[in-house]
Design an enzyme around this catalytic site. Structure first.
Site: not given
Ligand code: NAP
Length: 494
Positions: A267, A301, A474
Site C-alpha cells: 500500500e 495517502c 486490504e
Molecule cells: P516510509 O518512509 O516508506 O516508511 C514506512 C515504513 O518503512 C516504516 O516502518 C519505516 O521504518 C520503513 N522503512 C524505511 N526505510 C526502510 C528501509 N530502508 N528498509 C526497510 N524498511 C524501511 O513511509 P512513511 O514516511 O512512514 O509514510 C508515508 C508514506 O506512506 C506516504 O507515501 C503515504 O502515501 C504512504 N501511505 C500509504 C497508505 C496506503 O494505504 N496506500 C497508507 C498510509 C501511508 P522507519 O520509520 O523505522 O524508518
C-alpha cells in the site's frame, strides 16, 4: 530531567493504564531490550520533547523473533477459526476499552489532533472486529468436475509467518488492518512500526498479550528499519511481506523479497486528483474538497494533491475553499486543532519546496505559504491557484497542508490530466450528471473512486491502488487472501 521532558512524562503518567506505554520490543511473548543496549528516541512533533525510547534491535534478535513466529505457526494455524475469532474479539474489546489512552499516546508521538486520533482508534479496532468474523468464513469450495470419477476441492490455507511494515501517519490502523487479517487467516506476525511512532504498536501488543494470543503469534520489533526489516525480507521463514509506506521503500522491499519469492502486499503513495464540474453541488463539493486535503494535516495517502475545477466555477471555488482554510486553527494535537504539526523537518521542507516551485512556475498564492509560528514543524495551510501541470505539487506527493488548483475546460482534458500519474490510489469526482459519473467511474485509472463524497474507507471495503500505488487489497474479505495459499485437491472417487 528538563522541564519539557518532565511535562512529557507527566502527560503520559495521565494514562489511565500506564502499562500501555512500553519502551521495549515484544518478541516471543517477552518484552525485550536491544542486546547491545542501543535505542531509538521518539519525540513529540508538536514541541520536540522526548516521548521515550524503544530498543534498536539487532538482526540476530529479529531472527529469533521470526523463529518464534515460525514455531508458533502450526499450532495457531491448526486452531479452530472460532478460537482465533474469540481471541481477536477479546483484543477488539480491550482496544475499545483503552480508546482514550491509545488516542493520547498517539497524539504524543504522531501529533495529530486528538479527535482524529480517537477516530483512528475506532478505525483500527474496526478491522479487528471485522476479521474476527471473517476468520470463520474461509470456506472450502468444490468445483464441478470436468473429469470422470473425480471430486475437486479448493481450500485456502494460512501462508506462514507474515512481516508487517507500517508507516507513521496511521500508527494504529495500518497495523491492525494487516495484523487482524493475517492472524484471522492463521498466520503469525512479526511487525515493524515506524521508528517515529512505535508506541501505538507496542500498546497494541500489550493488549494482544492480554487478549490471549499465544507467545510468538504476534511480535512487534522496533529499531532501525534497514536492520530490522532487512532481516525480515532476508528470512526464508517469512512468507508474506505486507508494507504500507512510500513507493520508494516499497520498490526496495519488492527487490529484497525477490530472492525468496515472498507474497507481497504493498500500500504505497497516492497523488489524488479532485475533479469538480460546474454542475456539482457547490457548497458540498467545497466542504468535501477541504476534507479531502486536510485530514491528518494533509499527511494522508488519500489526500487530494491536485484540484481540477471546471473553468466556469473555478474562481468562485478557489475563493470559497480559501475562505474555509483561512479560519483553520493550527496547533498541537492535544488542543484539537484543524491542523497539527508535520512529522519531521523534511516534511516541512517539502511543503516549502512545493510552494516555491509552484510560484516560480507561475502559480498565484491565495492564502498561507510559509512556516507557522506554533513551532518548527508547523506549516501554514496554503492555497495556490493556477498551478502548472509541471509543478512538483502536481507531480509528487506533497503530504502536507498545501492545496493546488487549476482550471479545466472539457471531460477529455481533465480525464487525461487526472490519469497522468503512476500512483493510482484514489480519485475524487464531483458532478450531478449520471452519465458522466458512469464514464469517469470506468475511465479513472485508480483503485478507488469517490463520487460526490470524501469518506469512503472502512473495514468492509477493498482498499488499494493500481500502477505504482501498490499490490493487493486490504480490508474486506479480499484483505485475507494474500495471507493464504490456495490448495487444490483432486480425489478419485471410484
Ligand atoms: P516510509 O518512509 O516508506 O516508511 C514506512 C515504513 O518503512 C516504516 O516502518 C519505516 O521504518 C520503513 N522503512 C524505511 N526505510 C526502510 C528501509 N530502508 N528498509 C526497510 N524498511 C524501511 O513511509 P512513511 O514516511 O512512514 O509514510 C508515508 C508514506 O506512506 C506516504 O507515501 C503515504 O502515501 C504512504 N501511505 C500509504 C497508505 C496506503 O494505504 N496506500 C497508507 C498510509 C501511508 P522507519 O520509520 O523505522 O524508518
Amino acid at each position: 530531567m528538563s522541564a519539557v521532558a518532565m511535562l512529557q512524562k507527566a502527560s503520559l503518567s495521565h494514562l489511565k493504564d500506564p502499562r500501555l506505554f512500553r519502551e521495549y520490543s515484544y518478541s516471543a511473548g517477552h518484552w525485550i531490550a536491544a542486546s547491545n543496549g542501543d535505542s531509538v528516541d521518539v519525540t513529540n512533533p508538536a514541541d520536540g520533547s522526548r516521548v521515550g525510547c524503544v530498543p534498536a534491535l539487532q538482526a540476530a534478535q529479529v531472527e529469533e523473533a521470526i523463529d518464534a513466529a515460525h514455531a508458533a505457526f502450526p499450532a495457531w494455524a491448526a486452531r479452530l477459526p472460532q478460537e482465533r475469532s474469540d481471541i481477536l474479539k477479546a483484543w477488539h474489546s480491550l482496544i475499545m476499552d483503552a480508546r482514550e489512552d491509545l488516542a493520547q499516546l498517539m497524539v504524543q508521538e504522531q501529533g495529530k489532533p486528538i479527535s482524529e486520533a480517537r477516530g483512528e482508534i475506532d478505525y483500527a479496532a474496526s478491522f479487528v472486529e471485522f476479521y474476527a468474523e471473517e476468520a470463520k468464513r474461509l470456506n472450502v469450495e468444490s468445483v464441478t468436475s470436468h473429469l470422470p470419477d473425480a471430486e475437486m476441492l479448493i481450500s485456502r490455507e494460512p501462508a506462514g509467518v507474515a512481516a508487517l511494515i507500517t508507516p507513521w501517519n496511521f500508527p494504529s490502523a495500518m497495523l491492525t488492518r494487516k495484523a487482524a487479517a493475517a492472524l484471522a487467516a492463521g498466520c503469525t506476525v512479526v511487525a515493524h512500526p515506524s521508528s517515529e511512532t512505535p508506541f501505538s504498536a507496542l500498546a497494541l501488543a500489550e493488549l494482544a498479550e492480554r487478549a490471549g494470543f499465544p507467545a510468538g503469534v504476534f511480535n512487534v520489533l522496533t529499531g532501525h528499519a534497514p536492520e530490522v526489516v532487512g532481516a525480515m525480507t532476508a528470512s526464508r521463514k517469512v512468507r508474506v511481506v505486507s508494507f504500507t509506506g512510500s513507493t520508494e521503500i516499497g520498490r526496495l522491499l519488492y527487490q529484497q523479497s525477490a530472492p525468496t519469492v515472498k507474497k507481497l502486499v504493498m500500500e504505497l503513495g497516492g497523488h489524488a486528483p479532485f475533479i469538480a464540474f460546474a454542475d456539482c453541488d457547490f457548497g458540498h463539493a467545497v466542504d468535501m474538497a477541504v476534507a479531502a486535503k486536510f485530514a491528518t494535516s494533509g499527511q494522508d495517502c488519500l489526500a487530494a494533491n491536485r484540484f481540477y475545477i471546471e473553468r466556469r466555477i473555478y474562481e468562485r471555488f478557489v475563493e470559497a475553499f480559501a475562505a474555509r482554510v483561512e479560519v483553520m486553527r493550527v496547533g498541537p494535537g492535544s488542543t484539537d486543532p484543524d491542523i497539527g504539526p508535520l512529522m519531521n523537518e523534511s516534511a516541512v521542507a517539502k511543503q516549502q519546496g512545493h510552494v516555491m516551485d509552484a510560484l516560480e512556475k507561475g502559480a498565484r498564492l491565495v492564502t498561507g505559504g510559509g512556516f507557522h509560528s506554533a513551532g518548527p514543524l508547523f506549516y501554514r495551510p496554503t492555497v495556490l491557484a493556477d498551478v502548472a501541470e509541471t509543478a512538483l505539487l502536481f507531480r509528487e506527493e506533497t503530504f502536507g497542508p498545501v492545496a493546488g488548483f487549476a482550471p479545466f475546460d472539457s471531460e477529455e482534458e481533465v480525464l487525461a490530466r487526472a490519469n497522468d500519474t503512476e500512483t493510482g490510489l484514489v480519485a475524487y469526482l464531483h458532478t450531478r450528471d449520471p452519465g458522466r459519473i458512469a464514464r469517469f467511474s470506468r475511465r479513472l485509472e485508480f483503485g478507488m473512486v469517490a463520487v460526490n463524497r470524501t469518506k469512503i474507507t472502512g473495514a468492509p471495503i477493498p482498499f488499494g491502488g493500481i500502477k505504482q500505488a501498490g499490490l493487493g487489497r486490504e480490508g474486506s474479505c479480499m484483505g485475507m487472501e494474500d495471507y493464504t495459499n490456495v490448495k487444490y485437491v483432486c480425489r478419485d472417487i471410484r
